[in-house]
Write an enzyme that holds these catalytic residues in place. Structure first.
Site, PDB file in Angstrom:
ATOM      1  N   ASP A 326       0.863  -1.165   0.000  1.00  0.00           N
ATOM      2  CA  ASP A 326       0.000   0.000   0.000  1.00  0.00           C
ATOM      3  C   ASP A 326       0.913   1.233   0.000  1.00  0.00           C
ATOM      4  O   ASP A 326       2.075   1.144   0.384  1.00  0.00           O
ATOM      5  CB  ASP A 326      -0.874  -0.058   1.260  1.00  0.00           C
ATOM      6  CG  ASP A 326      -1.555   1.250   1.553  1.00  0.00           C
ATOM      7  OD1 ASP A 326      -2.252   1.732   0.661  1.00  0.00           O
ATOM      8  OD2 ASP A 326      -1.389   1.777   2.662  1.00  0.00           O
ATOM      9  N   ASP A 523      -1.663  -0.696   5.847  1.00  0.00           N
ATOM     10  CA  ASP A 523      -1.968  -0.127   7.156  1.00  0.00           C
ATOM     11  C   ASP A 523      -3.442   0.209   7.329  1.00  0.00           C
ATOM     12  O   ASP A 523      -3.927   0.299   8.434  1.00  0.00           O
ATOM     13  CB  ASP A 523      -1.172   1.169   7.347  1.00  0.00           C
ATOM     14  CG  ASP A 523      -1.714   2.287   6.470  1.00  0.00           C
ATOM     15  OD1 ASP A 523      -1.931   2.020   5.275  1.00  0.00           O
ATOM     16  OD2 ASP A 523      -1.960   3.390   6.974  1.00  0.00           O
ATOM     17  N   ASP A 527      -7.093  -1.653   3.307  1.00  0.00           N
ATOM     18  CA  ASP A 527      -6.150  -2.718   2.979  1.00  0.00           C
ATOM     19  C   ASP A 527      -6.549  -4.054   3.593  1.00  0.00           C
ATOM     20  O   ASP A 527      -5.953  -5.085   3.285  1.00  0.00           O
ATOM     21  CB  ASP A 527      -4.742  -2.366   3.488  1.00  0.00           C
ATOM     22  CG  ASP A 527      -4.229  -1.077   2.880  1.00  0.00           C
ATOM     23  OD1 ASP A 527      -4.474  -0.877   1.685  1.00  0.00           O
ATOM     24  OD2 ASP A 527      -3.609  -0.288   3.605  1.00  0.00           O
TER      25      ASP A 527
HETATM   26  P1  ADP Z   1      -3.777   4.215   0.051  1.00  0.00           P
HETATM   27  O1  ADP Z   1      -4.372   3.082  -0.680  1.00  0.00           O
HETATM   28  O2  ADP Z   1      -2.568   4.785  -0.649  1.00  0.00           O
HETATM   29  O3  ADP Z   1      -3.469   3.908   1.482  1.00  0.00           O
HETATM   30  P2  ADP Z   1      -6.379   5.270   0.535  1.00  0.00           P
HETATM   31  O4  ADP Z   1      -7.046   4.188  -0.240  1.00  0.00           O
HETATM   32  O5  ADP Z   1      -6.467   5.205   1.998  1.00  0.00           O
HETATM   33  O6  ADP Z   1      -4.847   5.408   0.084  1.00  0.00           O
HETATM   34  O7  ADP Z   1      -6.957   6.613   0.042  1.00  0.00           O
HETATM   35  C1  ADP Z   1      -7.198   6.821  -1.315  1.00  0.00           C
HETATM   36  C2  ADP Z   1      -7.769   8.169  -1.523  1.00  0.00           C
HETATM   37  O8  ADP Z   1      -9.086   8.218  -0.978  1.00  0.00           O
HETATM   38  C3  ADP Z   1      -7.014   9.225  -0.814  1.00  0.00           C
HETATM   39  O9  ADP Z   1      -5.924   9.675  -1.592  1.00  0.00           O
HETATM   40  C4  ADP Z   1      -8.074  10.284  -0.611  1.00  0.00           C
HETATM   41  O10 ADP Z   1      -8.189  11.048  -1.760  1.00  0.00           O
HETATM   42  C5  ADP Z   1      -9.339   9.492  -0.421  1.00  0.00           C
HETATM   43  N1  ADP Z   1      -9.665   9.312   0.993  1.00  0.00           N
HETATM   44  C6  ADP Z   1      -9.719   8.160   1.677  1.00  0.00           C
HETATM   45  N2  ADP Z   1     -10.066   8.360   2.954  1.00  0.00           N
HETATM   46  C7  ADP Z   1     -10.216   9.697   3.094  1.00  0.00           C
HETATM   47  C8  ADP Z   1     -10.556  10.553   4.189  1.00  0.00           C
HETATM   48  N3  ADP Z   1     -10.791  10.079   5.421  1.00  0.00           N
HETATM   49  N4  ADP Z   1     -10.607  11.865   3.951  1.00  0.00           N
HETATM   50  C9  ADP Z   1     -10.343  12.362   2.730  1.00  0.00           C
HETATM   51  N5  ADP Z   1     -10.027  11.607   1.683  1.00  0.00           N
HETATM   52  C10 ADP Z   1      -9.954  10.294   1.846  1.00  0.00           C
HETATM   53 MG    MG Z   2      -2.804   3.150   3.532  1.00  0.00          MG
END
Ligand code: ADP
Ligand code: MG
Length: 632
Positions: A326, A523, A527
């Protein structure tokens, strides 16, 4: 050898005492034969001591196993073999058998106890009371009574009573108990603190974020407890083998007795030969081969802050050829900064106050960045109710005016807020974009920049050098951001997948799994499914979300990516040691059995060969204890 119960410190002390007594009795009896005849009473007492101290514990274990689980275990074989030796006039050989058996059991318990004790020591570091801050002043209360939202005061030198977030004050914190990291960490408002860490110098006010039962330390304790329940496949095999084989050996020895007798030997000699065969064929070394290696490897990795939920995960990690990561909070620090604010309705402060309000309770790294930005500007988050997280998209809730949302373009599209030309400048950046809106109306947007962990790039190189053929980054974030971070980590564009929903991560992991065992490192809430689907799920320890930790097989408590390659090397070494042990143990057994059946192998040699083999196998396993998982 019983691998049933956990081995606490007191059991290990008792083990050591019993083993010592057995050797004392054996030593006196051997003295009698080798150097100086002892008074017959003393000689008898010495033998009795060896047989009681060395024989009663396995006899008890064997009877319990027979009575409760209806299984014959190897303990029984050892006791029967020792008694048979005594019956044919070789009591000292019987005592040697019991003494060495007792010694290998003690060593085994020590290996098992290590990992557990590391965590039990942690439990003792948990303070019982905390200083609760109330309107009327500070009062001392039981830690168990604290609930999220309570404010507690930490004085310098105090241990942190619960997981929380600093709201006031600054200072250094020794987090080595939880992360294994020795260097103190600076804490300022907004920073997370973990139970059982030591507040070194500042006076901090901390808001409780997790009740005691859910704290990081409580999670670690649960992880290690689960680890003991989840047996590795090879471990299960040796349990299965041990039971079947014990019965076969007992029956075989009885049959051998009658056979030797029928072939014309005297009954006492037939009994001697049968006893020799019984000892030669006992599979102690085979059965201990696997746990000796696995438990040592688990203990060594736990000491480095890498917690495996069991031997099974360890064995699978040795096989893994692809690693999927991730991005946010895993390859990157997750300590993001707000870099630009764009207000499309109202002013920038209002946009930030709404964002911090809706993200007030979110565990996402973006949320923490927004809260810090608002605190740093002296703004106050707006009160938002009915908040709901939408993994990989964003978050929704309702303030005094009405429904509100924050998230990425996917979330905006879902709300009917189309692409907006005013966002062009922000979209052109290679930073994470968070949009804020009310229904179809866009209220504003911010960009958030996150940096790779210092350990990430080197870790990927180390994994590849260690034989990992495929590395991938899978993120829910936009592709431009993913490409920037990926480039910094030495990933090629085809190793990067962006804009993913949780289900997409699962599908990609499945595609990788078709080519061979795959590990997923993550994390977040988004995921969890991929962590569960991967052959080995690896979660970020302290900062990871609870669901991610639950779905994973391994926790990186120190969040040091550099440890991944070390952990895999250790897993491979453990697999090698297991193969060595099994080959050696089975080979030695076959040689001894052939000697006992056809070449009049003397009983003392059978005893020494059998127990010596067991000891060698245990010691070979314990070598893994010295294989450290370093911190980079
Ligand atoms: P990664 O897979 O890299 O860990 P996430 O899947 O957690 O990233 O997040 C993907 C996208 O979803 C973020 O870049 C953001 O744009 C949006 N996002 C997710 N959760 C939130 C939140 N709590 N507040 C704002 N945006 C969010
Ligand atoms: Mg993450």
């Amino acid at each position: 050898m019983d691998q049933h119960g956990p081995a606490g410190p007191s059991q290990i002390d008792a083990d050591i005492a019993l083993t010592a007594l057995t050797f004392l009795g054996l030593g006196l009896a051997a003295l009698h034969h080798l150097l100086q005849p002892l008074p017959i009473g003393l000689y008898g007492a010495a033998l009795a001591l060896a047989y009681l101290a060395g024989g009663l514990p396995p006899l008890r274990g064997a009877l319990v196993a027979l009575w409760r689980d209806h299984i014959l275990d190897i303990d029984l074989l050892m006791v029967v073999a020792a008694l048979a030796a005594a019956a044919v006039g070789a009591p000292v050989e019987g005592a040697v058998l019991l003494a060495l058996f007792s010694l290998s059991g003690t060593l085994e318990h020590r290996a098992m106890g290590r990992a557990r004790r590391a965590v039990e020591a942690l439990m003792q570091l948990r303070p019982e009371t905390a200083l609760l801050k109330r309107a009327e002043g500070v009062v001392e209360v039981a830690v168990a009574s604290l609930v999220p939202g309570d404010l507690v005061v930490l004085r310098p030198g105090a241990r942190v009573p619960v997981d929380g977030r600093v709201v006031e004050g600054e200072g250094r914190m020794d987090e080595s108990t939880v992360t294994g990291e020795a260097a103190p960490v600076h804490k300022a408002p907004g920073a997370a603190v973990h139970e059982a860490c030591v507040n070194l110098d500042g006076v901090l006010t901390v808001e409780v974020t997790r009740a005691l039962a859910d704290s990081t330390v409580a999670r670690m304790i649960r992880l290690v407890t689960e680890a003991q329940a989840a047996k590795a496949p090879s471990e299960r095999f040796s349990d299965w083998f041990g039971q079947r084989y014990t019965v076969a050996v007992l029956l075989g020895a009885i049959a051998a007795f009658f056979l030797f007798w029928a072939l014309g030997r005297a009954p006492s000699e037939a009994l001697y030969r049968a006893a020799t065969l019984l000892v030669a064929a006992s599979p102690c070394a085979v059965v201990i081969s696997v746990p000796a290696a696995i438990l040592s490897a688990l203990a060594a990795s736990a000491r480095g802050g890498v917690l495996f939920k069991g031997g099974a995960a360890l064995e699978r990690l040795a096989e893994v050829k692809s690693f999927a990561f991730d991005k946010t909070g895993t390859l990157t620090t997750g300590r993001a900064e707000v870099t630009a604010v764009l207000a499309l309705a109202g002013d920038e402060a209002q946009v930030l106050e709404l964002l911090a309000g809706i993200e007030a309770q979110s565990e996402h790294p973006i949320a923490a960045a927004l809260r810090r930005a608002v605190a740093a500007r002296g703004l106050v988050p707006v009160a938002v109710q009915g908040v709901q997280a939408h993994p990989s998209e964003g978050i929704t809730g309702t303030d005094a005016t009405g429904p509100l949302w924050a998230g990425n373009a996917r979330m905006a599209a879902r709300m009917g807020a189309g692409p907006d030309p005013r966002l062009a400048a922000l979209e052109a950046s290679e930073e994470t974009l968070v949009l804020l809106g009310r229904g179809p109306q866009l209220l504003g947007a911010v960009t958030v920049a996150d940096a790779p962990r210092e350990t990430s790039a080197a870790a990927l190189v180390a994994l590849r050098r260690g034989g990992v053929t495929r590395v991938m980054m899978m993120t829910g974030d936009r592709r431009p951001v993913a490409l920037r971070i990926g480039a910094a980590l030495g990933l090629t564009p085809d190793e990067i997948e962006a804009g993913l929903l949780p289900g997409d991560k699962v599908r990609l992991v499945e595609a990788l799994a078709a080519e061979g065992p795959v590990a997923f490192v993550g994390d977040g809430v988004n995921d969890a499914a991929a962590l569960a689907r991967a052959d080995v799920g690896i979660a970020m320890g302290a900062a990871g979300s609870e669901v991610a930790l639950q779905a994973a097989d391994v926790a990186l408590m120190a969040e040091d990516m550099g440890q991944l390659a070390d952990a895999q090397r250790l897993a491979r070494r453990a697999a090698r040691v297991i193969r060595q042990n099994l080959t050696f143990a089975i080979g030695a057994m076959v040689v001894l059995v052939i000697g006992g059946a056809f070449f009049n192998l003397p009983l003392p040699l059978a005893v020494v060969g059998h127990e010596g083999g067991t000891l060698l196998v245990v010691l070979n396993g314990l070598r893994l204890l010295g294989d450290p998982i370093r911190r980079s």
